[in-house]
Design a protein around this motif. Structure first.
Motif, short mmCIF file in Angstrom:
data_model
loop_
_atom_site.label_atom_id
_atom_site.label_comp_id
_atom_site.label_asym_id
_atom_site.label_seq_id
_atom_site.Cartn_x
_atom_site.Cartn_y
_atom_site.Cartn_z
N GLY A 1 1.05 -1.18 -0.15
CA GLY A 1 -0.07 0.04 0.27
C GLY A 1 0.76 1.22 0.01
N PRO A 2 0.43 2.44 -0.07
CA PRO A 2 1.25 3.52 -0.08
C PRO A 2 2.09 3.90 1.25
N ASN A 3 1.71 3.44 2.27
CA ASN A 3 2.78 3.37 3.36
C ASN A 3 3.91 2.63 3.11
N ASN A 4 3.54 1.26 2.93
CA ASN A 4 4.74 0.46 2.80
C ASN A 4 5.55 0.73 1.54
N THR A 5 4.92 1.03 0.71
CA THR A 5 5.84 1.57 -0.52
C THR A 5 6.76 2.63 -0.15
N MET A 6 6.29 3.46 0.45
CA MET A 6 6.99 4.90 0.86
C MET A 6 8.33 4.34 1.86
N LEU B 1 -0.17 12.62 -2.50
CA LEU B 1 0.59 11.50 -3.18
C LEU B 1 1.52 11.59 -4.37
N LEU B 2 0.84 12.62 -5.23
CA LEU B 2 1.80 12.88 -6.45
C LEU B 2 2.94 13.71 -6.08
N ALA C 1 7.84 5.24 -7.29
CA ALA C 1 7.04 6.54 -7.50
C ALA C 1 5.76 6.09 -8.15
N LEU C 2 6.03 5.11 -9.29
CA LEU C 2 4.85 4.66 -10.05
C LEU C 2 3.75 3.90 -9.47
N LEU C 3 4.27 3.09 -8.37
CA LEU C 3 3.36 2.24 -7.53
C LEU C 3 2.73 3.27 -6.86
N LEU C 4 3.14 4.42 -6.31
CA LEU C 4 2.38 5.40 -5.34
C LEU C 4 1.19 6.04 -6.43
N VAL C 5 1.81 6.36 -7.67
CA VAL C 5 0.73 7.09 -8.49
C VAL C 5 -0.61 5.84 -8.87
N TYR D 1 -5.59 4.98 -7.89
CA TYR D 1 -6.93 4.55 -8.51
C TYR D 1 -8.12 4.44 -7.28
N PRO D 2 -7.78 3.80 -6.38
CA PRO D 2 -9.08 3.51 -5.34
C PRO D 2 -9.46 5.05 -4.65
N LEU D 3 -8.29 5.96 -4.54
CA LEU D 3 -8.50 7.33 -4.00
C LEU D 3 -9.46 7.96 -5.03
N LEU D 4 -9.49 8.00 -6.34
CA LEU D 4 -10.04 8.91 -6.93
C LEU D 4 -11.26 8.29 -7.81
N PHE D 5 -11.20 6.76 -8.06
CA PHE D 5 -12.16 6.37 -8.95
C PHE D 5 -13.11 5.00 -8.35
N VAL D 6 -12.69 4.97 -7.14
CA VAL D 6 -13.64 3.86 -6.51
C VAL D 6 -14.61 4.62 -5.52
N GLU D 7 -15.60 3.97 -5.53
CA GLU D 7 -16.85 4.78 -4.64
C GLU D 7 -16.30 4.47 -3.14
N SER D 8 -16.51 5.67 -2.34
CA SER D 8 -16.20 5.65 -1.08
C SER D 8 -17.03 5.14 -0.07
#
Length: 209
Positions: free
Chosen positions: A26-31, A88-89, A191-195, A199-206
């Motif tokens: 996930g974003p945390n573990n990638t960073m 994130l970007l 960086a690409l993995l973070l980008v 997808y779930p942040l912007l395009f998946v219903e919350s």
């Protein structure tokens, strides 16, 4: 009447949920993986601790009513989602442009600190899914407030060593990535993995729609 805490069986199931959700990518573990490579374990410890403490506060907030606020005013959550996407970007750009280990460019850069990592949990899509899942699935209604506190604290205790594995793995890769070209390739990949995680942040219903 004393508060009734979650049963041992429920807590055992929750610990398994906390471990699996914390240690998977996930974003945390990638960073943290990138931080381990670029800065080593010692300089990455505040980042890892900020994740666990910040996430604990997020779980407490969701459990004590923040989720209901977002359900009542979904526009607030939409604003948070796009703020998270922008951040994130920015983080992806910082990782992609990190200099080679041991160079002036690398030493001039600093790892994400405790407060930055803690604040990031509020715009981390995976953290929201984990927090909502912990509260809705594993928190009994009897003695609710006490159980929210237990769940949040237990999640932080499980989360810290789980995310720490990614730091140590990154640190173990440092010697393999002494070649500047390989390090640059690694940082661009992270960086690409973070980008991609946008997808779930912007395009998946919350969960608050």
């Amino acid at each position: 009447m004393p508060a009734m805490l979650a049963s041992a069986d429920l807590l055992t199931a929750f610990v398994l949920f906390a471990f699996v959700s914390s240690i998977t990518p996930g974003p945390n573990n990638t960073m943290l993986l990138a931080s381990g490579v670029n800065f080593g374990v010692r300089r990455s410890i505040p980042h890892a601790m900020g994740i666990s403490v910040g996430f604990m506060v997020l779980v407490l907030a969701v459990g004590l009513g923040l989720g209901e606020v977002f359900k009542a005013w979904p526009t607030l959550y939409t604003v948070l989602r796009y703020a998270g996407a922008a951040y994130l970007l920015y983080l992806a750009w910082k990782i992609a442009t990190s200099g080679p280990v041991g160079t002036a460019s690398s030493s001039a850069r600093k790892p994400l600190g405790f407060w930055g990592a803690a604040a990031f949990q509020w715009v981390n899509p995976k953290a929201w899914v984990m927090a909502v899942g912990a509260i809705t699935t594993y928190t009994p209604t009897q003695g609710y407030v006490a159980n929210v506190i237990v769940i949040a604290a237990l999640f932080a205790l499980v989360n810290l060593p789980s995310v720490g594995v990614w730091v140590m793995f990154g640190s173990a890769l440092r010697k393999l990535l002494q070649n500047p070209r390989w390090l640059m390739l690694f940082n661009v990949l992270m960086a690409l993995l973070l980008v991609i995680s946008l997808y779930p942040l912007l395009f998946v219903e919350s969960a608050f729609s």
